[in-house]
Design an enzyme around this catalytic site. Structure first.
Site, PDB file in Angstrom:
ATOM      1  N   LYS A  15       0.864  -1.180   0.000  1.00 28.66           N
ATOM      2  CA  LYS A  15       0.000   0.000   0.000  1.00 28.66           C
ATOM      3  C   LYS A  15       0.901   1.230   0.000  1.00 28.66           C
ATOM      4  O   LYS A  15       1.623   1.482   0.956  1.00 28.66           O
ATOM      5  CB  LYS A  15      -0.906  -0.011   1.223  1.00 28.66           C
ATOM      6  CG  LYS A  15      -1.766   1.241   1.294  1.00 28.66           C
ATOM      7  CD  LYS A  15      -2.851   1.115   2.316  1.00 28.66           C
ATOM      8  CE  LYS A  15      -3.661   2.391   2.383  1.00 28.66           C
ATOM      9  NZ  LYS A  15      -4.743   2.284   3.363  1.00 28.66           N
ATOM     10  N   LYS A  28      -1.885  -1.451  -4.040  1.00 26.85           N
ATOM     11  CA  LYS A  28      -2.771  -0.287  -4.026  1.00 26.85           C
ATOM     12  C   LYS A  28      -1.958   1.002  -4.058  1.00 26.85           C
ATOM     13  O   LYS A  28      -1.028   1.109  -3.278  1.00 26.85           O
ATOM     14  CB  LYS A  28      -3.578  -0.357  -2.732  1.00 26.85           C
ATOM     15  CG  LYS A  28      -4.483   0.803  -2.492  1.00 26.85           C
ATOM     16  CD  LYS A  28      -5.208   0.589  -1.202  1.00 26.85           C
ATOM     17  CE  LYS A  28      -5.979   1.845  -0.890  1.00 26.85           C
ATOM     18  NZ  LYS A  28      -6.420   1.882   0.464  1.00 26.85           N
TER      19      LYS A  28
HETATM   20  C1  PBG Z   1      -7.733   3.142   5.203  1.00 29.30           C
HETATM   21  C2  PBG Z   1      -7.901   3.063   3.728  1.00 29.30           C
HETATM   22  C3  PBG Z   1      -7.634   4.059   2.758  1.00 29.30           C
HETATM   23  C4  PBG Z   1      -8.091   3.552   1.542  1.00 29.30           C
HETATM   24  C5  PBG Z   1      -8.592   2.270   1.792  1.00 29.30           C
HETATM   25  N1  PBG Z   1      -8.437   1.974   3.145  1.00 29.30           N
HETATM   26  C6  PBG Z   1      -7.104   5.440   2.865  1.00 29.30           C
HETATM   27  C7  PBG Z   1      -5.790   5.731   3.409  1.00 29.30           C
HETATM   28  O1  PBG Z   1      -4.954   4.866   3.645  1.00 29.30           O
HETATM   29  O2  PBG Z   1      -5.561   6.917   3.653  1.00 29.30           O
HETATM   30  C8  PBG Z   1      -8.066   4.285   0.234  1.00 29.30           C
HETATM   31  C9  PBG Z   1      -9.032   3.831  -0.788  1.00 29.30           C
HETATM   32  C10 PBG Z   1      -9.268   4.760  -1.904  1.00 29.30           C
HETATM   33  O3  PBG Z   1      -8.630   5.822  -2.042  1.00 29.30           O
HETATM   34  O4  PBG Z   1     -10.154   4.441  -2.712  1.00 29.30           O
HETATM   35  N2  PBG Z   1      -6.540   2.758   5.738  1.00 29.30           N
END
Ligand code: PBG
Length: 332
Positions: A200, A253
């Protein structure tokens, strides 16, 4: 008269009409590839538009159930839930995340009662519940890894108790997959899977999501836990650790900007690889299409195909429902 040119190999033959293109197509998208992310709010018959994500609404539980039924009927096997809480419920330790009567828990129960075959994937991270807007415990401006783990494990167990099929830690703390696995097993949730947000990245493309949930960090950024967009070998390390710790699936992601990472991880692990086409990636296409600068349907199909072509087995996308509808409407 044109001189005869001898060309033995003519790749264009395989592109000459729709039928032959269909026959030789290497990558095909199906509704079954997708997970539909859904935002939920308190209330009854309430829907709230997400301004930076045209076409996406936050839904109260009754409408969530209706939406989930439609999603399932279109052949999409899973939804991912994200709760939007009022600030009054947020605190330093995300305590609302383990409330057995909390919004998330009631959503899971409602879905499992009404559309039991639909897989419910839940996000495990502190940010929607945290008054700091971070995924970990914040003390003197620092994110504390090991103090966060019991909170994540309790959150995962609480979601499993409510009926979640798969918990998806998206926090990027070290050791969380193993810690959550042990907690689930200790409570008897041997069948609840873990989809780890493995690679991520610390991305600008989460902006609209944070608008939707009001979950942006109150101070600082997420660079000390989310990955540096410049790195790919580090993603391999994260993947190895997550699989060793018991992840049933892993995720990359964002998706569109990280196709190379999807491809590499697909080659090095033997669990399914998911990719999350995130909020900002959705918003970019929507915004350009609204201006008439892109053909939305073609752009969406191209991007989602690219994500699958790169190796994604599972695609989280806010376009999932729309796209599944279009797949059903056509022939080949
Ligand atoms: C929470 C989370 C996030 C997303 C999914 N789970 C945001 C972040 O890490 O700030 C982002 C998903 C998206 O932008 O569609 N941890």
């Amino acid at each position: 008269m044109q001189k005869k040119i001898k060309i033995l190999q003519r790749p264009r033959r395989n592109r000459k009409n729709a039928a032959i293109r269909s026959l030789v197509r290497e990558t095909r998208l199906a509704a079954a590839d997708f997970v539909m992310p859904l935002f939920v709010i308190e209330g009854d018959r309430k829907r709230q538009a997400v301004i930076s994500m045209p076409g996406i609404e936050k839904l109260s539980i009754d409408l969530l159930v209706k939406e989930a039924k439609e999603v399932y009927q279109l052949g999409i096997p899973a939804v991912a839930l994200f709760p939007n809480l009022g600030n009054a419920l947020k605190d330093k330790t995300a305590s609302e995340s383990t409330n057995s009567k909390g919004l998330m828990q009631r959503c899971i129960q409602a879905l499992k009662q009404t559309v039991p075959e639909l897989l419910v994937i839940t996000d495990v991270a502190m940010d929607p519940y945290s008054s700091d807007g971070h995924d970990g415990v914040v003390k003197k401006g620092k994110i504390h890894n090991d103090e966060t783990l019991p909170i994540l494990a309790a959150m995962a167990v609480s979601q499993a108790k409510a009926g979640a099929d798969i918990v998806a830690p998206s926090d990027m703390m070290d050791g969380r997959v193993g810690y959550i696995r042990e907690a689930l097993d200790n409570e008897g949730f041997l069948d609840v899977g873990i989809l780890a947000y493995t690679a991520k990245y610390c991305s600008a493309f989460y902006g609209p999501f944070r608008d939707a949930l009001g979950s942006a960090p109150r101070s600082g950024d997420k660079k000390s836990y989310q990955m540096d967009p410049a790195n790919v070998r580090e993603a391999i390390r994260e993947a190895r650790l997550d699989v060793e710790e018991g992840a049933d699936m892993i995720m990359v992601k964002p998706a569109h900007t990280y196709l190379d990472v999807i491809k590499v991880l697909k080659a090095v692990v033997d669990v399914p690889v998911a990719a999350y086409h995130v909020s900002g990636e959705y918003a970019m296409i929507k915004a350009a299409a609204e201006k008439g600068w892109l053909d939305e349907e073609r752009a969406v199909e191209e991007v989602l195909t690219a994500i699958k072509r790169a190796g994604a087995d599972i695609i989280f996308s806010y376009f999932a429902k729309d796209f599944a509808r279009r797949i059903h409407a056509r022939r080949c």
